[in-house]
Design a protein around this motif. Sequence first.
Motif, PDB file in Angstrom:
ATOM      1  N   ASN A 141       6.416  85.186  92.609  1.00  0.00           N
ATOM      2  CA  ASN A 141       5.260  84.855  91.770  1.00  0.00           C
ATOM      3  C   ASN A 141       4.492  83.471  92.708  1.00  0.00           C
ATOM      4  O   ASN A 141       5.290  83.156  93.630  1.00  0.00           O
ATOM      5  CB  ASN A 141       5.883  84.085  90.438  1.00  0.00           C
ATOM      6  CG  ASN A 141       5.042  84.013  89.289  1.00  0.00           C
ATOM      7  OD1 ASN A 141       3.967  83.927  89.645  1.00  0.00           O
ATOM      8  ND2 ASN A 141       5.174  84.211  88.201  1.00  0.00           N
ATOM      9  N   ALA A 142       3.268  83.330  92.308  1.00  0.00           N
ATOM     10  CA  ALA A 142       2.737  82.392  93.098  1.00  0.00           C
ATOM     11  C   ALA A 142       1.414  81.619  92.169  1.00  0.00           C
ATOM     12  O   ALA A 142       0.777  82.432  91.265  1.00  0.00           O
ATOM     13  CB  ALA A 142       2.069  82.815  94.470  1.00  0.00           C
ATOM     14  N   MET A 143       0.679  80.737  92.753  1.00  0.00           N
ATOM     15  CA  MET A 143      -0.178  80.020  91.899  1.00  0.00           C
ATOM     16  C   MET A 143      -0.913  79.274  92.892  1.00  0.00           C
ATOM     17  O   MET A 143      -0.732  78.458  93.672  1.00  0.00           O
ATOM     18  CB  MET A 143       0.243  79.419  90.901  1.00  0.00           C
ATOM     19  CG  MET A 143      -0.881  78.550  89.782  1.00  0.00           C
ATOM     20  SD  MET A 143      -0.109  77.623  88.250  1.00  0.00           S
ATOM     21  CE  MET A 143       0.549  79.127  87.277  1.00  0.00           C
ATOM     22  N   HIS A 144      -2.288  79.269  92.794  1.00  0.00           N
ATOM     23  CA  HIS A 144      -3.415  78.386  93.412  1.00  0.00           C
ATOM     24  C   HIS A 144      -4.164  77.654  92.241  1.00  0.00           C
ATOM     25  O   HIS A 144      -4.887  78.210  91.777  1.00  0.00           O
ATOM     26  CB  HIS A 144      -4.081  79.560  94.198  1.00  0.00           C
ATOM     27  CG  HIS A 144      -5.166  78.648  94.893  1.00  0.00           C
ATOM     28  ND1 HIS A 144      -6.559  79.257  95.084  1.00  0.00           N
ATOM     29  CD2 HIS A 144      -5.320  77.582  95.572  1.00  0.00           C
ATOM     30  CE1 HIS A 144      -7.313  78.288  95.696  1.00  0.00           C
ATOM     31  NE2 HIS A 144      -6.750  77.099  96.027  1.00  0.00           N
ATOM     32  N   VAL A 145      -4.154  76.528  92.623  1.00  0.00           N
ATOM     33  CA  VAL A 145      -4.689  75.353  91.578  1.00  0.00           C
ATOM     34  C   VAL A 145      -5.863  74.698  92.360  1.00  0.00           C
ATOM     35  O   VAL A 145      -5.691  74.207  93.210  1.00  0.00           O
ATOM     36  CB  VAL A 145      -3.811  74.416  90.945  1.00  0.00           C
ATOM     37  CG1 VAL A 145      -4.782  73.987  89.707  1.00  0.00           C
ATOM     38  CG2 VAL A 145      -2.645  75.475  90.276  1.00  0.00           C
ATOM     39  N   LYS A 146      -7.060  74.618  91.607  1.00  0.00           N
ATOM     40  CA  LYS A 146      -8.144  73.743  92.009  1.00  0.00           C
ATOM     41  C   LYS A 146      -8.577  72.809  91.036  1.00  0.00           C
ATOM     42  O   LYS A 146      -8.947  73.321  90.066  1.00  0.00           O
ATOM     43  CB  LYS A 146      -9.456  74.678  92.665  1.00  0.00           C
ATOM     44  CG  LYS A 146      -9.377  75.364  93.729  1.00  0.00           C
ATOM     45  CD  LYS A 146     -10.603  76.141  94.122  1.00  0.00           C
ATOM     46  CE  LYS A 146     -10.513  76.897  95.682  1.00  0.00           C
ATOM     47  NZ  LYS A 146     -11.734  77.633  95.705  1.00  0.00           N
ATOM     48  N   ASP A 181     -10.388  72.918  81.176  1.00  0.00           N
ATOM     49  CA  ASP A 181     -11.504  71.670  81.403  1.00  0.00           C
ATOM     50  C   ASP A 181     -11.300  70.941  82.741  1.00  0.00           C
ATOM     51  O   ASP A 181     -12.048  70.616  83.188  1.00  0.00           O
ATOM     52  CB  ASP A 181     -11.152  70.887  80.034  1.00  0.00           C
ATOM     53  CG  ASP A 181     -11.794  71.282  78.922  1.00  0.00           C
ATOM     54  OD1 ASP A 181     -12.447  72.275  78.893  1.00  0.00           O
ATOM     55  OD2 ASP A 181     -11.157  71.002  77.793  1.00  0.00           O
ATOM     56  N   SER A 182     -10.075  70.950  83.281  1.00  0.00           N
ATOM     57  CA  SER A 182      -9.643  70.142  84.332  1.00  0.00           C
ATOM     58  C   SER A 182      -9.493  71.003  85.612  1.00  0.00           C
ATOM     59  O   SER A 182      -9.507  70.275  86.786  1.00  0.00           O
ATOM     60  CB  SER A 182      -8.724  69.064  84.123  1.00  0.00           C
ATOM     61  OG  SER A 182      -7.440  70.201  83.837  1.00  0.00           O
ATOM     62  N   THR A 183      -8.974  72.225  85.509  1.00  0.00           N
ATOM     63  CA  THR A 183      -8.737  73.157  86.719  1.00  0.00           C
ATOM     64  C   THR A 183      -9.325  74.475  86.783  1.00  0.00           C
ATOM     65  O   THR A 183      -9.718  74.791  85.500  1.00  0.00           O
ATOM     66  CB  THR A 183      -7.112  73.101  86.907  1.00  0.00           C
ATOM     67  OG1 THR A 183      -6.641  73.768  85.683  1.00  0.00           O
ATOM     68  CG2 THR A 183      -6.372  71.882  86.988  1.00  0.00           C
ATOM     69  N   SER A 184      -9.307  75.176  87.691  1.00  0.00           N
ATOM     70  CA  SER A 184      -9.598  76.494  87.647  1.00  0.00           C
ATOM     71  C   SER A 184      -8.344  76.946  88.599  1.00  0.00           C
ATOM     72  O   SER A 184      -8.173  76.425  89.825  1.00  0.00           O
ATOM     73  CB  SER A 184     -10.648  76.744  88.451  1.00  0.00           C
ATOM     74  OG  SER A 184     -10.982  78.110  88.625  1.00  0.00           O
ATOM     75  N   TYR A 185      -7.600  78.036  88.236  1.00  0.00           N
ATOM     76  CA  TYR A 185      -6.296  78.438  88.881  1.00  0.00           C
ATOM     77  C   TYR A 185      -6.374  79.852  88.795  1.00  0.00           C
ATOM     78  O   TYR A 185      -6.653  80.708  87.861  1.00  0.00           O
ATOM     79  CB  TYR A 185      -5.077  77.810  88.712  1.00  0.00           C
ATOM     80  CG  TYR A 185      -4.823  78.114  87.109  1.00  0.00           C
ATOM     81  CD1 TYR A 185      -3.887  78.991  86.749  1.00  0.00           C
ATOM     82  CD2 TYR A 185      -5.255  77.277  85.969  1.00  0.00           C
ATOM     83  CE1 TYR A 185      -3.506  79.265  85.665  1.00  0.00           C
ATOM     84  CE2 TYR A 185      -4.696  77.489  84.739  1.00  0.00           C
ATOM     85  CZ  TYR A 185      -3.816  78.753  84.404  1.00  0.00           C
ATOM     86  OH  TYR A 185      -3.369  78.999  83.046  1.00  0.00           O
ATOM     87  N   GLU A 186      -5.673  80.325  89.750  1.00  0.00           N
ATOM     88  CA  GLU A 186      -5.246  81.942  90.118  1.00  0.00           C
ATOM     89  C   GLU A 186      -3.949  82.178  89.932  1.00  0.00           C
ATOM     90  O   GLU A 186      -3.003  81.347  90.763  1.00  0.00           O
ATOM     91  CB  GLU A 186      -5.870  82.410  91.413  1.00  0.00           C
ATOM     92  CG  GLU A 186      -7.272  82.404  91.426  1.00  0.00           C
ATOM     93  CD  GLU A 186      -7.875  81.615  92.761  1.00  0.00           C
ATOM     94  OE1 GLU A 186      -7.206  81.696  93.803  1.00  0.00           O
ATOM     95  OE2 GLU A 186      -9.027  81.677  92.836  1.00  0.00           O
ATOM     96  N   SER A 187      -3.427  83.026  89.403  1.00  0.00           N
ATOM     97  CA  SER A 187      -1.902  83.479  89.209  1.00  0.00           C
ATOM     98  C   SER A 187      -1.684  84.608  89.807  1.00  0.00           C
ATOM     99  O   SER A 187      -2.431  85.437  89.663  1.00  0.00           O
ATOM    100  CB  SER A 187      -1.585  83.335  87.527  1.00  0.00           C
ATOM    101  OG  SER A 187      -0.265  83.769  87.586  1.00  0.00           O
ATOM    102  N   PHE A 188      -0.537  84.813  90.408  1.00  0.00           N
ATOM    103  CA  PHE A 188      -0.167  86.071  90.991  1.00  0.00           C
ATOM    104  C   PHE A 188       1.156  86.361  90.505  1.00  0.00           C
ATOM    105  O   PHE A 188       2.282  86.104  90.851  1.00  0.00           O
ATOM    106  CB  PHE A 188      -0.085  86.134  92.329  1.00  0.00           C
ATOM    107  CG  PHE A 188      -1.284  85.512  93.306  1.00  0.00           C
ATOM    108  CD1 PHE A 188      -2.210  86.206  93.591  1.00  0.00           C
ATOM    109  CD2 PHE A 188      -1.386  84.004  93.409  1.00  0.00           C
ATOM    110  CE1 PHE A 188      -3.421  85.877  94.092  1.00  0.00           C
ATOM    111  CE2 PHE A 188      -2.548  83.620  93.909  1.00  0.00           C
ATOM    112  CZ  PHE A 188      -3.734  84.529  94.411  1.00  0.00           C
TER     113      PHE A 188
END
Length: 200
Positions: A93-98, A63-70
């Motif tokens: 490991n990595a993560m990108h959060v919008k 609901d609040s974010t769109s994120y990509e996990s590696f």
Amino acid sequence: MMATTLVVAIIVFSCRDKLGEAQKLDLETTPVQVVDSMLAIQSTNGVVQMRMEAPKMERYDTDSTSYESFPDGLSVYAYTSEGLLETTIFSDNAMHVKYKRGDKETWEAFGNVVIQNVIKQQTMETDTLYWDRANKEIYTDCYVRMYSADGFSQGFGMRSDERASNAILHRPFNNFMVVVRDTTAVVVDSVNFIGPFPKK
């Protein structure tokens, strides 16, 4: 007529079962997209500026974010405006959060993070690294080891431009530096070097 009614009843019953399965899905923990062997390239005027590679990328939508996990690691390669490899970043490991409200986004790499400035021949190792894309800098508050031609440094916390060319250690301790060096020594950038190696 009876055959048609039977077919319609089977379709309705079958669809009801599938809808039940769909309702069981937790969209907070189920990826909406999975990409294997991901490769992303950013270029300007035909010159590659950045390259990202990952064995797997999973995208989630809440609901609040769109994120990509590696989850299987991320490799980042940054290049100079002339197209020479300048910086590499590797992590387990990595993560990108919008965030959906506002323009805020965060990049985080964690687990055996290794940052190398190829041109300066400087390597840093830490557990967690953040990239502030808006301000074009990388930073961490964790323990950092730094290796360079000038010696070894360690400390807690580091801040640098995103190319890791001016890294500053915060709260350093037990460091040793090379005070005297041979200023006539030829240092070869083995990654970007073109041409014969100098004769010894």
